[in-house]
Design a protein around this motif. Sequence first.
Motif, PDB file in Angstrom:
ATOM      1  N   ILE A 115     -78.616 -33.971  39.251  1.00 51.11           N
ATOM      2  CA  ILE A 115     -78.625 -34.399  40.930  1.00 51.11           C
ATOM      3  C   ILE A 115     -77.307 -34.600  41.510  1.00 51.11           C
ATOM      4  O   ILE A 115     -76.147 -34.905  40.626  1.00 51.11           O
ATOM      5  N   GLY A 116     -76.947 -34.170  42.636  1.00 51.11           N
ATOM      6  CA  GLY A 116     -75.871 -34.576  43.284  1.00 51.11           C
ATOM      7  C   GLY A 116     -74.576 -33.802  42.903  1.00 51.11           C
ATOM      8  O   GLY A 116     -73.289 -33.936  43.439  1.00 51.11           O
ATOM      9  N   VAL A 117     -74.828 -32.431  42.306  1.00 51.47           N
ATOM     10  CA  VAL A 117     -73.745 -31.824  42.095  1.00 51.47           C
ATOM     11  C   VAL A 117     -72.817 -31.039  43.024  1.00 51.47           C
ATOM     12  O   VAL A 117     -71.729 -30.608  42.743  1.00 51.47           O
ATOM     13  N   ASP A 118     -73.530 -30.877  44.256  1.00 56.78           N
ATOM     14  CA  ASP A 118     -72.603 -30.488  45.420  1.00 56.78           C
ATOM     15  C   ASP A 118     -72.052 -31.420  46.050  1.00 56.78           C
ATOM     16  O   ASP A 118     -71.053 -31.066  46.931  1.00 56.78           O
ATOM     17  N   ASP A 119     -72.157 -32.778  45.640  1.00 56.22           N
ATOM     18  CA  ASP A 119     -71.499 -33.630  46.498  1.00 56.22           C
ATOM     19  C   ASP A 119     -69.882 -33.644  45.791  1.00 56.22           C
ATOM     20  O   ASP A 119     -69.480 -33.515  44.832  1.00 56.22           O
ATOM     21  N   PRO A 120     -68.973 -34.247  46.922  1.00 62.60           N
ATOM     22  CA  PRO A 120     -67.556 -34.039  46.335  1.00 62.60           C
ATOM     23  C   PRO A 120     -67.335 -35.228  45.283  1.00 62.60           C
ATOM     24  O   PRO A 120     -67.930 -36.252  45.397  1.00 62.60           O
ATOM     25  N   LEU A 121     -66.405 -34.827  44.500  1.00 61.60           N
ATOM     26  CA  LEU A 121     -66.281 -35.669  43.329  1.00 61.60           C
ATOM     27  C   LEU A 121     -65.054 -36.630  43.526  1.00 61.60           C
ATOM     28  O   LEU A 121     -63.859 -36.181  44.257  1.00 61.60           O
ATOM     29  N   PRO A 122     -65.242 -38.048  43.362  1.00 64.34           N
ATOM     30  CA  PRO A 122     -64.029 -38.853  43.810  1.00 64.34           C
ATOM     31  C   PRO A 122     -62.700 -38.302  42.884  1.00 64.34           C
ATOM     32  O   PRO A 122     -62.663 -37.754  41.864  1.00 64.34           O
ATOM     33  N   ALA A 123     -61.596 -38.610  43.306  1.00 63.55           N
ATOM     34  CA  ALA A 123     -60.430 -38.226  42.748  1.00 63.55           C
ATOM     35  C   ALA A 123     -59.985 -38.618  41.229  1.00 63.55           C
ATOM     36  O   ALA A 123     -59.501 -38.021  40.646  1.00 63.55           O
ATOM     37  N   ASP A 124     -60.695 -39.852  41.117  1.00 58.36           N
ATOM     38  CA  ASP A 124     -60.389 -40.238  39.887  1.00 58.36           C
ATOM     39  C   ASP A 124     -61.428 -39.849  38.711  1.00 58.36           C
ATOM     40  O   ASP A 124     -61.777 -40.619  37.776  1.00 58.36           O
ATOM     41  N   THR A 125     -62.337 -38.871  39.135  1.00 64.02           N
ATOM     42  CA  THR A 125     -63.447 -38.220  38.254  1.00 64.02           C
ATOM     43  C   THR A 125     -62.667 -37.766  36.933  1.00 64.02           C
ATOM     44  O   THR A 125     -61.669 -37.231  36.943  1.00 64.02           O
ATOM     45  N   GLY A 126     -63.411 -38.446  35.588  1.00 61.38           N
ATOM     46  CA  GLY A 126     -62.862 -37.594  34.467  1.00 61.38           C
ATOM     47  C   GLY A 126     -62.947 -36.381  34.266  1.00 61.38           C
ATOM     48  O   GLY A 126     -64.090 -35.471  35.086  1.00 61.38           O
ATOM     49  N   ASP A 127     -62.244 -35.453  33.484  1.00 55.61           N
ATOM     50  CA  ASP A 127     -61.981 -34.253  33.314  1.00 55.61           C
ATOM     51  C   ASP A 127     -63.387 -33.801  32.889  1.00 55.61           C
ATOM     52  O   ASP A 127     -63.834 -32.599  33.058  1.00 55.61           O
ATOM     53  N   VAL A 128     -63.882 -34.353  31.779  1.00 55.86           N
ATOM     54  CA  VAL A 128     -65.235 -33.677  30.983  1.00 55.86           C
ATOM     55  C   VAL A 128     -66.436 -33.813  32.368  1.00 55.86           C
ATOM     56  O   VAL A 128     -67.343 -32.885  32.397  1.00 55.86           O
ATOM     57  N   TRP A 129     -66.336 -34.939  32.944  1.00 56.90           N
ATOM     58  CA  TRP A 129     -67.469 -35.022  33.969  1.00 56.90           C
ATOM     59  C   TRP A 129     -67.332 -33.883  35.096  1.00 56.90           C
ATOM     60  O   TRP A 129     -68.367 -33.430  35.470  1.00 56.90           O
ATOM     61  N   ARG A 130     -66.088 -33.905  35.438  1.00 57.01           N
ATOM     62  CA  ARG A 130     -65.734 -32.813  36.314  1.00 57.01           C
ATOM     63  C   ARG A 130     -66.189 -31.410  36.148  1.00 57.01           C
ATOM     64  O   ARG A 130     -66.788 -30.714  36.605  1.00 57.01           O
ATOM     65  N   ALA A 131     -65.865 -31.373  34.849  1.00 49.39           N
ATOM     66  CA  ALA A 131     -66.276 -29.786  34.081  1.00 49.39           C
ATOM     67  C   ALA A 131     -67.785 -29.592  34.170  1.00 49.39           C
ATOM     68  O   ALA A 131     -68.260 -28.461  34.571  1.00 49.39           O
ATOM     69  N   TYR A 132     -68.661 -30.669  33.786  1.00 45.95           N
ATOM     70  CA  TYR A 132     -69.983 -30.469  33.584  1.00 45.95           C
ATOM     71  C   TYR A 132     -70.569 -30.493  35.019  1.00 45.95           C
ATOM     72  O   TYR A 132     -71.477 -29.539  35.219  1.00 45.95           O
ATOM     73  N   VAL A 133     -70.169 -31.314  36.047  1.00 50.89           N
ATOM     74  CA  VAL A 133     -70.565 -30.995  37.432  1.00 50.89           C
ATOM     75  C   VAL A 133     -70.346 -29.687  38.073  1.00 50.89           C
ATOM     76  O   VAL A 133     -71.107 -28.990  38.594  1.00 50.89           O
ATOM     77  N   GLU A 134     -69.279 -29.261  38.019  1.00 51.18           N
ATOM     78  CA  GLU A 134     -68.380 -28.124  38.522  1.00 51.18           C
ATOM     79  C   GLU A 134     -69.400 -26.809  37.914  1.00 51.18           C
ATOM     80  O   GLU A 134     -69.928 -26.001  38.294  1.00 51.18           O
ATOM     81  N   ALA A 135     -69.849 -26.771  36.508  1.00 50.22           N
ATOM     82  CA  ALA A 135     -70.462 -25.892  35.886  1.00 50.22           C
ATOM     83  C   ALA A 135     -71.964 -25.793  36.440  1.00 50.22           C
ATOM     84  O   ALA A 135     -72.339 -24.726  36.607  1.00 50.22           O
ATOM     85  N   LYS A 136     -72.549 -26.808  36.702  1.00 44.36           N
ATOM     86  CA  LYS A 136     -73.908 -26.883  37.144  1.00 44.36           C
ATOM     87  C   LYS A 136     -74.053 -26.470  38.652  1.00 44.36           C
ATOM     88  O   LYS A 136     -74.939 -25.782  39.034  1.00 44.36           O
ATOM     89  N   ARG A 137     -73.027 -27.135  39.240  1.00 44.31           N
ATOM     90  CA  ARG A 137     -72.959 -26.405  40.931  1.00 44.31           C
ATOM     91  C   ARG A 137     -72.705 -24.991  40.883  1.00 44.31           C
ATOM     92  O   ARG A 137     -73.437 -24.357  41.611  1.00 44.31           O
ATOM     93  N   ASP A 138     -71.817 -24.355  40.054  1.00 43.02           N
ATOM     94  CA  ASP A 138     -71.727 -22.976  40.235  1.00 43.02           C
ATOM     95  C   ASP A 138     -72.930 -22.280  39.300  1.00 43.02           C
ATOM     96  O   ASP A 138     -73.169 -21.099  39.914  1.00 43.02           O
ATOM     97  N   ALA A 139     -73.456 -22.967  38.602  1.00 43.46           N
ATOM     98  CA  ALA A 139     -74.692 -21.996  37.948  1.00 43.46           C
ATOM     99  C   ALA A 139     -75.733 -22.154  39.170  1.00 43.46           C
ATOM    100  O   ALA A 139     -76.622 -21.001  39.258  1.00 43.46           O
ATOM    101  N   ASP A 140     -76.020 -23.113  39.771  1.00 40.59           N
ATOM    102  CA  ASP A 140     -77.061 -23.063  40.950  1.00 40.59           C
ATOM    103  C   ASP A 140     -76.862 -22.168  42.014  1.00 40.59           C
ATOM    104  O   ASP A 140     -77.582 -21.543  42.573  1.00 40.59           O
TER     105      ASP A 140
END
Length: 215
Positions: A115-140
């Motif tokens: 859910i929500g992987v197209d939403d902008p990520l906050p500046a303080d998002t951790g590297d692992v979570w950012r990588a996960y969200v971006e991977a799911k976003r790009d796969a979709d």
Amino acid sequence: MTRIAIVGGHGQVAQHLIHDLRRSDHDAVALVRTEAYRDELEAKGAEVRLLDIEQQEAAAFATAFAGCDAVVFAAGGGPDGNIERKRTVDLEGSLKSIEGARQAGIRRFVQISAIGVDDPLPADTGDVWRAYVEAKRDADAALRASDLDWTILRPGRLTDDPATGLVSLGPDVQRGDVTRADVAAVVAAALDTDSTIGQQWALTNGATPIADALS
């Protein structure tokens, strides 16, 4: 009866899905990286085929999909801090599955995202979570751009609670929890519902029976 290939066939949602597919007279083909899972998954009623998502290329995916009528991408790089696996599993595994389906002549493809992987990520998002969200976003995005008959389901936070059969499903659903069993039930039902083709929906537990939510 149709045969459904499940990429990430030993995952928790996938194991619920095997059960749901068998109940609806489909054959489940669980694609896993190691022989060690064979007995467990065969006991659940799945056919087991070996596929190393990270090490093998799209042609191997096509071979693993042979004789199947649809592909479900249910793989994930896991909750650990391995950023690289977010790319090699969540993104590249999906891209190779899409291409493998095309090579195998399979049109139907259901992808489990988040859910929500197209939403902008906050500046303080951790590297692992950012990588996960971006991977799911790009796969979709890649699946939407393909010529396959795709459905993208974006569940909220996954829980191991028993299935409820009640969901909120749609393009814009407020974040919430959803049981892995209910995610699997929605995937199984979506495979049998042509009106889900070309739809990208968020998914949480809610108040609507699954069949009604899909229609």
